[in-house]
Design an enzyme around this catalytic site. Sequence first.
Site, PDB file in Angstrom:
ATOM      1  CE  LYS A  44      55.866 -51.441-113.210  1.00 24.01           C
ATOM      2  NZ  LYS A  44      56.724 -52.302-113.023  1.00 24.01           N
ATOM      3  CE  LYS A  86      58.387 -53.420-115.939  1.00 21.85           C
ATOM      4  NZ  LYS A  86      59.259 -54.608-115.258  1.00 21.85           N
TER       5      LYS A  86
END
Length: 320
Positions: free
Chosen positions: A239, A187
């Site tokens: 992400k 992320k």
Amino acid sequence: MRRLVAETTLAPRQLVLPAFVADGLDAPHAISSLPGVVQHTVDSLRREAAAAAEAGLGGIMLFGVPLDEHKDASGSCGAAADGILNRALTAVREEVGDDLVVMADTCLDEFTDHGHCGVLGTDPRGEQVVDNDATLAAYNDLAVAQAAAGAHVVGPSGMMDGQIAAIREALDREGYQDVAVLAYSAKYASAFYGPFREAVGSSLRGDRRTYQQDPANLRESLREVRLDLDEGADMVMVKPAMSYLDVLRQTAEISDVPVAAYQVSGEYAMISAAAERGWIDHDPAVMESLTSIRRAGADIVLTYWALHAARLLADGWGTR
């Protein structure tokens, strides 16, 4: 012929719908930077979950938006049985049962008054930092509360060191061995999260660069993926998705569990805004973006277009 030889498929079962549920609403509230996306009431979320199950989606990922007066430094309302997210999880499970995989965001950022993903402390120099170990204890409480509320999957998204092993141990200890852990393994501290922060009413002060990934780094992210796999992650995620397809591809090559990618709010907003101005054709751009994420290696795609894409596919998209 193109349909016959297509190398990449896109199906509703591969899509997960992120959804926001907010306390204190008597009707869904539109999110200005995410056209077509709303903060739900618990009742409207029930209907959205039922529609997602009817459309054949793979899952729904829930994010809770508490009232500001319920936020505190430790994000304690996140683990409360009567907190907005846990009430919503119970309601959605009552609505869809096992017809849809119900996922919960397992993070403190929506529930803290400072907007960070963890509990704050100070380092030896007296500077404010996120206290990794204190945060793990809070994540354990969150995950167990979400499992008790009905989540099939918990999704620790804070990028704390050791979060997967800690949560797995906590769930197993409380008898939730069948609740899966979706690890936000790579992320990034991205500029593409802006609309999401409106959606959750973020109280963030500062940034998250000390615990989310540097957009310049690939090897570091693959190391994080391997650590999460070693700690027992049932799924791993990259992400954002579209700016990190190279990371997604290499994650898929090393992972022995399903790989997810999150098409984040900024990616959704860019396509939506360009289509509203007539600069691009909305539906082809949406489907091309989702196909590119699948082509790069995602088994699961979280996208705010999940329901829209499923309906396009049901109408024969890509078969004519």
